[in-house]
Enzyme design. Structure first.
Site, PDB file in Angstrom:
ATOM      1  N   ARG A 140       0.836  -1.203   0.000  1.00  0.00           N
ATOM      2  CA  ARG A 140       0.000   0.000   0.000  1.00  0.00           C
ATOM      3  C   ARG A 140       0.870   1.252   0.000  1.00  0.00           C
ATOM      4  O   ARG A 140       1.371   1.671   1.037  1.00  0.00           O
ATOM      5  CB  ARG A 140      -0.935   0.010   1.213  1.00  0.00           C
ATOM      6  CG  ARG A 140      -1.731   1.310   1.319  1.00  0.00           C
ATOM      7  CD  ARG A 140      -3.049   1.175   2.051  1.00  0.00           C
ATOM      8  NE  ARG A 140      -2.936   1.134   3.489  1.00  0.00           N
ATOM      9  CZ  ARG A 140      -3.933   1.461   4.330  1.00  0.00           C
ATOM     10  NH1 ARG A 140      -5.107   1.863   3.851  1.00  0.00           N
ATOM     11  NH2 ARG A 140      -3.770   1.367   5.628  1.00  0.00           N
TER      12      ARG A 140
ATOM     13  N   ASP B  54      -4.699   4.360  14.288  1.00  0.00           N
ATOM     14  CA  ASP B  54      -3.818   4.845  13.226  1.00  0.00           C
ATOM     15  C   ASP B  54      -4.417   6.108  12.625  1.00  0.00           C
ATOM     16  O   ASP B  54      -5.278   6.743  13.228  1.00  0.00           O
ATOM     17  CB  ASP B  54      -3.605   3.756  12.170  1.00  0.00           C
ATOM     18  CG  ASP B  54      -4.899   3.361  11.456  1.00  0.00           C
ATOM     19  OD1 ASP B  54      -5.949   4.012  11.675  1.00  0.00           O
ATOM     20  OD2 ASP B  54      -4.872   2.403  10.654  1.00  0.00           O
TER      21      ASP B  54
END
Length: 556
Positions: A168, A450
């Site tokens: 990613r 996160d």
């Protein structure tokens, strides 16, 4: 900045010198050939990346000026009405991906190796949400991927047998400050994607294990079209067959939810499907419509979950859209951490909570999802075995589903609690503190947090101040004064755990207040921090202290 490479003619490229302690990794990652490839890639697509970002601004301005709401596009209705087209068949290694490890920042070598040794089917190798993109972390992370792909980690399975790597890169909004190409900072996603493809693309392909990607924060089919062009160009440049790159697009934005078929169509030769997750997607409502009273998002800790109509409809539509076109549909990440004692009541409660939520996704027809805690891999794989048949659920076409714009745009009812407000403040402050420490995620109250949870947290606080929302507990108005006072209260509670780094925590609180009190909503907290002087000026010393004991760590 120093010239690392002198290119003849009009070519221009500058690269910062190696971070301390990474000299060998730096030499491996930045060869003359890889830099020439990066220069060509970035020069080719730099202007189109700018156009994508300008299109976002233009679209947002149109929505604000007109008061319109998004809808399924008339101009592309022929794509949605055509029943014939399909994405190319899923490669064998992607057909059974029930449980991936999510949010794995590859600069964390120890956790990366543990994930490679785990029974997970895949690993989300994350340079985005779960990663803090310091120069040190990017180089270390890319180098660790090279080591995994080329089997340089001792006692780790061969890349063809290890969990499949789902790489990613950063999203369009991020830039790489340490590289200038033709006088401009390099787009973060092209820096990450280019180096990963150059060093690993061919080996992954030869081992039938990639190259496979996750694409973050895509907002429209035009952005998917750009990624497709980048894939085609890269495959031709590296001598790889057309269609060997496969990408899963994360539908993290409410506007993209109205263009899922078009996004699949643009990437039909390169699609590994679509993914849905709860917090970035919910935060996008504040991003796009936060100033509108009708879109007041209630307390996420009490009123927002995947069972609510707007999120359930989004997941159902994503599964239906993917399966109709032969693409895989994946769910979000279980962020809960299992307490260490498997016989304890708290362990059983945590496992039961994850099981209930993930069973909802399985029943909706998803083909897989992510977990953070490696201890959740096997229980969740068993859940798939108990409740599904075969490698995936592509046969679940979800013809029972009809999703309307109203379904996708209906805000859940509910208010704001003092607990929820303080929780959002704590998550926002601790995320900024983690970034200032060189970390992209942290642990709080039994969960991993996160940038996705930081986005929803700071978005809600901004929106509640903007609409002068009242607390359910005592009818106090959520105001600048209240949020400032509660931030100081939260700081006092947190400072017990951060006794050696109080100054950094205070700085994080100051930045958090700066963000939530802005007149105009800052679009991404990661962009905001990535341009912030405090973050940029602290990178040199932070490389070494990134894993200091002051950052709470969870068992790997």
């Amino acid at each position: 900045m120093e010239d690392f490479i002198n290119m003849s003619g009009p070519l221009s490229m500058e690269l910062s010198p190696s971070p301390s302690g990474l000299e060998e990794e730096f030499k491996t990652v930045f060869t003359r050939e890889s830099l020439l490839f990066l220069h060509e890639l970035i020069s080719m697509f730099d202007e189109e990346v700018d156009q994508v970002l300008r299109l976002r601004v233009s679209r947002k301005a149109h929505l604000d000026l007109s008061g319109d709401l998004p809808n399924f596009l008339e101009s592309t209705s022929h794509i949605r009405r055509d029943p014939a087209w399909r994405v190319l068949p899923t490669p064998p290694r992607l057909q059974r991906r029930h449980v991936d490890v999510g949010d794995l920042a590859p600069c964390d070598t120890q956790r990366f190796i543990k994930a490679l040794l785990s029974p997970a089917q895949g690993i989300q190798v994350d340079f985005d949400d779960g990663n803090c993109p310091t120069y040190f972390n990017q180089i270390k992370g890319i180098h660790n991927v090279l080591k995994a792909v080329h089997n340089h980690f001792p006692n780790v399975p061969h890349i063809s047998k290890a969990p499949v790597l789902m790489l990613r890169p950063r999203a369009w909004n991020m830039v790489e400050h340490n590289m200038m190409v033709e006088g401009k900072e390099a787009p973060g996603p092209l820096f990450d994607f280019g180096l990963l493809m150059f060093h690993c693309g061919k080996t992954l392909f030869e081992n039938k294990s990639g190259p496979f990607f996750y694409l973050s924060k895509v907002e429209s089919f035009m952005e998917a079209r750009l990624w497709n062009k980048i894939f085609v160009w890269t495959q031709e440049k590296l001598g790889l067959p057309l269609g060997c790159i496969k990408a899963t697009v994360l539908i993290e934005n409410v506007l993209a939810a109205f263009e899922m078929e078009e996004i699949l169509y643009e990437l039909r030769d390169h699609s590994a499907g679509l993914n849905c997750g709860i917090w970035d997607y919910s935060a996008s409502f504040v991003n796009k419509f936060g100033h509108r009273q009708n879109f007041l998002l209630p307390d996420r800790s009490k009123y927002v979950n995947m069972e609510k109509r707007f999120l359930r409809s989004y997941m159902d539509l994503l599964v239906q859209t993917c399966h109709r076109r032969g693409a895989l549909a994946t769910g979000g990440m279980a962020a809960l951490l299992l307490p260490q004692d498997p016989l304890s009541d708290s362990h059983q409660r945590a496992l039961a909570s994850v099981t209930r939520l993930k069973l909802l996704e399985i029943e909706a027809g998803v083909d897989g999802f992510m977990v953070y805690d490696l201890g959740l891999i096997e229980p969740m794989q068993k859940l798939f075995q108990l409740h599904t048949e075969g490698d995936n659920q592509l046969h679940q076409l979800r013809d029972d589903v009809t999703v309307t714009p109203d379904d996708l745009l209906s805000m859940p009812s509910g208010g704001v609690t003092l607990y929820g407000l303080k929780y959002n403040i704590a998550v926002g402050v601790l995320f900024i503190n983690a970034w200032l420490s060189g970390l992209g995620h942290f642990f709080y109250r039994g969960q991993v947090e996160d940038s996705a949870t930081a986005e929803i947290s700071r978005s809600q606080v901004w929106q509640w101040i903007r609409h002068q929302t009242r607390l359910e507990d005592d009818s106090r108005v959520v105001s600048r004064r209240l949020v400032t006072a509660l931030t100081h209260e939260v700081l006092m509670e947190l400072s017990v755990s951060f006794f050696r780094a109080k100054q950094r925590l205070n700085t994080a609180a100051d930045i958090f207040l700066e963000v939530v009190l802005k007149r105009d909503f800052p679009e991404f907290i990661t962009s905001y921090l990535n341009q912030d002087h405090t973050f940029l000026s602290s990178q040199d010393f932070r490389q070494v202290e990134a894993l200091e004991a002051d950052i709470p760590r969870h068992k790997l």
